[in-house]
Design a protein around this motif. Structure first.
Motif, PDB file in Angstrom:
ATOM      1  N   LYS A   1       0.825  -1.211   0.000  1.00  0.00           N
ATOM      2  CA  LYS A   1       0.000   0.000   0.000  1.00  0.00           C
ATOM      3  C   LYS A   1       0.857   1.258   0.000  1.00  0.00           C
ATOM      4  O   LYS A   1       0.468   2.284  -0.577  1.00  0.00           O
ATOM      5  N   ASN A   2       2.001   1.190   0.658  1.00  0.00           N
ATOM      6  CA  ASN A   2       2.904   2.349   0.681  1.00  0.00           C
ATOM      7  C   ASN A   2       3.479   2.651  -0.696  1.00  0.00           C
ATOM      8  O   ASN A   2       4.016   3.742  -0.917  1.00  0.00           O
ATOM      9  N   ASN A   3       3.403   1.678  -1.603  1.00  0.00           N
ATOM     10  CA  ASN A   3       3.918   1.848  -2.970  1.00  0.00           C
ATOM     11  C   ASN A   3       2.848   1.481  -3.994  1.00  0.00           C
ATOM     12  O   ASN A   3       3.154   0.968  -5.068  1.00  0.00           O
ATOM     13  N   ILE A   4       1.599   1.761  -3.647  1.00  0.00           N
ATOM     14  CA  ILE A   4       0.481   1.253  -4.442  1.00  0.00           C
ATOM     15  C   ILE A   4       0.501   1.755  -5.874  1.00  0.00           C
ATOM     16  O   ILE A   4      -0.023   1.098  -6.785  1.00  0.00           O
ATOM     17  N   GLU A   5       1.144   2.919  -6.117  1.00  0.00           N
ATOM     18  CA  GLU A   5       1.185   3.457  -7.482  1.00  0.00           C
ATOM     19  C   GLU A   5       1.975   2.568  -8.430  1.00  0.00           C
ATOM     20  O   GLU A   5       1.842   2.671  -9.652  1.00  0.00           O
ATOM     21  N   LYS A   6       2.780   1.654  -7.879  1.00  0.00           N
ATOM     22  CA  LYS A   6       3.576   0.754  -8.717  1.00  0.00           C
ATOM     23  C   LYS A   6       2.837  -0.529  -9.091  1.00  0.00           C
ATOM     24  O   LYS A   6       3.334  -1.305  -9.905  1.00  0.00           O
TER      25      LYS A   6
ATOM     26  N   GLU B   1      -0.329  -1.828 -10.682  1.00  0.00           N
ATOM     27  CA  GLU B   1      -1.559  -1.701 -11.448  1.00  0.00           C
ATOM     28  C   GLU B   1      -2.297  -3.045 -11.460  1.00  0.00           C
ATOM     29  O   GLU B   1      -1.812  -4.046 -10.933  1.00  0.00           O
ATOM     30  N   ASP B   2      -3.464  -3.065 -12.083  1.00  0.00           N
ATOM     31  CA  ASP B   2      -4.312  -4.251 -12.002  1.00  0.00           C
ATOM     32  C   ASP B   2      -3.690  -5.487 -12.634  1.00  0.00           C
ATOM     33  O   ASP B   2      -4.049  -6.613 -12.268  1.00  0.00           O
TER      34      ASP B   2
END
Length: 338
Positions: free
Chosen positions: A62-67, A69-70
């Motif tokens: 979650k701390n790197n959720i931008e990495k 994708e689906d």
């Protein structure tokens, strides 16, 4: 090497006490599941491998959720969770959890390697990479996997490693130890001459993928010994490129059922076959024949075998020298697989 967390230990209370368990192809295969047409691993299993509780592991993500994708990570539906439980009684799914579990695709696992820190994480990433490589070799050579559709679909999922590792390398620049491992799978040259040593199957796949990706309109492959992996490598070819494989399919290694399995999974690959006329020993790759972007490569090994022994791929400077050879190939009859 895999580590399991003692159930009575918590990351926030004290240092995790870890019990080492060897990672093998067999143990890792038991933790890989087919969901939505692709192979995935449960977050809980990856947490154990990396020495985290599932809660702490999910927080790291979650701390790197931008990495993520689906196509890297997704949450199972209630139906998918129930199906997984019914088919695999040992699946690492907490029955008391209020939430459906998350799973990671192979791409997501490699991205995961870029966000987990520490000596253990680096060591476990190396172990996973090596084991995935062993699984790739197993899928390519195990005689028990003689079903054509299985070879085409299973091998393809793991053969994606090379390009995916290459795509996320830039995110690893601060992970020195892991970067050194990843760099060993990098493209071996600048596209003019490739030297591939025995055992460098990942480097070989990277070399062929790099060459194929340069095609703009046409790709011709001359190789009398073709197999399922020959087809798998074609996923690197850009869309709208017409591909012709010139081959007599010696020893009948490639079968019609394998071609059909590949075409079902990749219907947009524009592929046809013609014979070589029994005159070829060497292998060639021709990109954009007689166009401004034309390139011709001489290959020492078939793409399906490259990396087993020392071989080279060299780009020719005198393209016109090969034109009579290619013109003759284009006159050859179609190859019919059986």
């Amino acid at each position: 090497m895999q580590f399991q967390i003692r159930k009575d230990m918590h990351m926030n209370d004290q240092k995790n006490e870890l019990i080492p368990v060897e990672i093998t192809v067999e143990t890792l295969k038991a933790k890989i599941y087919m969901v939505r047409g692709q192979r995935v691993m449960l977050a809980a299993d990856l947490a154990e491998i990396y020495g985290y509780t599932t809660k702490a592991f999910n927080q790291q993500v979650k701390n790197n959720i931008e990495k993520f994708e689906d196509d890297f990570r997704f949450q199972l539906t209630a139906e998918e969770t129930a199906d997984l439980r019914s088919k695999f009684f040992t699946a690492n799914i907490n029955p008391k959890s209020r939430y459906e579990p998350y799973v990671f695709t192979e791409t997501g696992i490699y991205m995961l390697m870029t966000v987990l820190n520490g000596e253990l994480a680096t060591r476990q990433s190396k172990a996973l990479i090596r084991t995935f490589k062993q699984m790739k070799d197993y899928l390519s050579h195990d005689p028990l996997l003689s079903d054509s559709a299985n070879i085409a679909s299973l091998s393809l999922q793991i053969s994606e490693n090379t390009r995916e590792i290459s795509e996320i390398k830039d995110a690893m620049v601060t992970k020195d130890d892991l970067t050194k491992v990843i760099q060993s799978f990098s493209l071996p040259d600048k596209g003019i001459e490739y030297v591939i040593y025995a055992g460098q199957t990942f480097e070989a796949d990277a070399a062929y993928a790099d060459i194929y990706s340069k095609a703009k309109k046409k790709l011709y492959i001359v190789d009398n010994y073709i197999g399922p992996k020959t087809l798998l490598m074609l996923k690197s070819v850009p869309a709208n490129v017409d591909i012709i494989i010139f081959s007599d399919n010696l020893m009948n290694i490639l079968r019609l059922s394998e071609l059909q399995a590949f075409q079902a999974e990749y219907p947009n690959v524009k592929l046809s076959f013609q014979r070589t006329g029994g005159k070829f020993h060497d292998r060639y790759i021709i990109l954009d024949y007689k166009a401004r972007t034309e390139k011709i490569y001489h290959c020492g090994a078939s793409s399906k075998d490259a990396g087993n022994k020392i071989t080279t791929i060299s780009k020719s400077d005198n393209k016109e020298l090969y034109h009579p050879m290619v013109d003759n190939l284009l006159l050859q009859p179609a190859l019919r697989l059986r």
